[in-house]
Write an enzyme that holds these catalytic residues in place. Sequence first.
Site, PDB file in Angstrom:
ATOM      1  N   HIS A 208     -32.796 -93.698   9.453  1.00 23.43           N
ATOM      2  CA  HIS A 208     -32.096 -93.606   8.301  1.00 23.43           C
ATOM      3  C   HIS A 208     -32.558 -91.910   8.237  1.00 23.43           C
ATOM      4  O   HIS A 208     -31.585 -91.951   7.592  1.00 23.43           O
ATOM      5  CB  HIS A 208     -32.397 -94.299   7.394  1.00 23.43           C
ATOM      6  CG  HIS A 208     -33.642 -94.336   6.683  1.00 23.43           C
ATOM      7  ND1 HIS A 208     -34.056 -96.177   6.554  1.00 23.43           N
ATOM      8  CD2 HIS A 208     -34.684 -93.578   6.895  1.00 23.43           C
ATOM      9  CE1 HIS A 208     -34.827 -95.751   6.106  1.00 23.43           C
ATOM     10  NE2 HIS A 208     -35.720 -94.305   6.366  1.00 23.43           N
TER      11      HIS A 208
ATOM     12  N   GLY B 182     -35.367-102.786  -0.445  1.00 15.67           N
ATOM     13  CA  GLY B 182     -35.193-102.548  -1.799  1.00 15.67           C
ATOM     14  C   GLY B 182     -36.885-101.900  -1.995  1.00 15.67           C
ATOM     15  O   GLY B 182     -37.536-101.547  -1.304  1.00 15.67           O
TER      16      GLY B 182
ATOM     17  N   SER C 190     -34.864-106.996  -0.513  1.00 17.88           N
ATOM     18  CA  SER C 190     -34.696-106.027   0.828  1.00 17.88           C
ATOM     19  C   SER C 190     -33.327-106.934   1.007  1.00 17.88           C
ATOM     20  O   SER C 190     -33.492-107.906   1.210  1.00 17.88           O
ATOM     21  CB  SER C 190     -35.031-105.422   1.216  1.00 17.88           C
ATOM     22  OG  SER C 190     -36.809-104.859   1.111  1.00 17.88           O
TER      23      SER C 190
ATOM     24  N   HIS D 140     -30.237 -96.464   2.819  1.00 16.18           N
ATOM     25  CA  HIS D 140     -30.802 -96.858   3.415  1.00 16.18           C
ATOM     26  C   HIS D 140     -31.845 -97.100   2.440  1.00 16.18           C
ATOM     27  O   HIS D 140     -33.139 -97.468   3.151  1.00 16.18           O
ATOM     28  CB  HIS D 140     -31.675 -95.204   3.712  1.00 16.18           C
ATOM     29  CG  HIS D 140     -32.488 -95.392   2.717  1.00 16.18           C
ATOM     30  ND1 HIS D 140     -32.194 -94.257   1.551  1.00 16.18           N
ATOM     31  CD2 HIS D 140     -33.537 -93.512   3.118  1.00 16.18           C
ATOM     32  CE1 HIS D 140     -32.719 -94.007   1.359  1.00 16.18           C
ATOM     33  NE2 HIS D 140     -33.845 -93.597   2.208  1.00 16.18           N
TER      34      HIS D 140
END
Length: 407
Positions: free
Chosen positions: A280, A313, A319, A336
């Site tokens: 990312h 998260g 997440s 991201h």
Amino acid sequence: MTETYEFQNVEDGMPIKMWTRGVPVDDKAREQLARAAKMPFIFKHVAAMPDVHVGIGATVGSVIPTKGAVIPAAVGVDIGCGMMAARTSLMAHDLPDNLEGIRSAIEQAVPHGRSVGRGKRDSGSWGNPPPAIVEAWAALVSRFDRICEKFPRLKNTNHLVHLGTLGTGNHFIELCLDQEARVWVMLHSGSRGVGNAIGSFFIELAKQDMRKWHINLPDEDLAYFPEGTDHFDDYVEAVGWAQDFAALNRRMMMTNVIAALRGQIAKPFEAELEAVNCHHNYVTRENHFGENVLITRKGAVRAAKGVLGIIPGSMGAKSFIVRGLGNAESFHSCSHGAGRVMSRNEAKRQVSLAEHIADTEGVECRKDVGVIDETPKAYKPIEAVMAAQADLVEIVHTLKQVVCVKG
């Protein structure tokens, strides 16, 4: 179809399209996006993801498409930073009631953090890299040597000793449960010391070139290499290598974490039934709107149609494993993570240890003042971030961590 992004015109520049409905965006981040949008080689528009916040040179959570130039600081110094996740055949009931042993085993299996002291080995690196790490490094070394022939100062950096290590800051290793109580391993890291050295070196080189050519910039961290110059080709080669190092770094960590789990759980299990390994922070050549361009994702994940990605998260939050919807306007990208709402120093000032402990309840993790800068309150709410990008990705799995290892 109704537009789902906010459209911002930039005087003397390309527009900005922002997927930020329902999430806070700092004015300084907007100003920084506008400075990037004024660069003469921006293609179409700059795209801002819902986790957007101020970074060095370019905004974290932005996608910067360029034709004929690349901005090293837009990639940054954690080249190839990204995520890896792998599902195991274990279920929640296969885990011990007390997860302290699993956390400890992971911490022993993967060097993490950083310690500095005269004559002491940094705890975040290998003393003597194990044979598997040495063997993995062999696949990268010839390309690295070629880069070092041109730029000898990159040779004496932490490369082999950092392969398969976690680092500090927002990097982590987690054990998570999905919506069906299946156990996943998820981790976040990049190209470590060698990537930092490559990024820092070329950012400075680009600034020197700008001064040499008397090019005035809205921000000196937007210094760039024009395509066709030696430094452009050198940077593209070096950044590509660092991205490969980062992906391999995550792969080696994952192997060692799974081995550590097997040492703690007697039941035989399979791993990597569904594995995703995605950058990312990186630059790559892609085709968008019928043209070949350079796409720099600084804190953004590729979300082309059908492509799997990971959006984590904070330490105490959910997440997501996501599937890209291939939204052309975002240059096939998504956020991201949650994105910071507090700087590290602000978090240390504003959040108490008691709040951090409450916000990470149910997670086997560090609960000390040393990780307050990574506490959940320092980040945007992940649910709002996901809602703002519903036309960029679809959620495939929702994960909740039960163990979190921080550097």
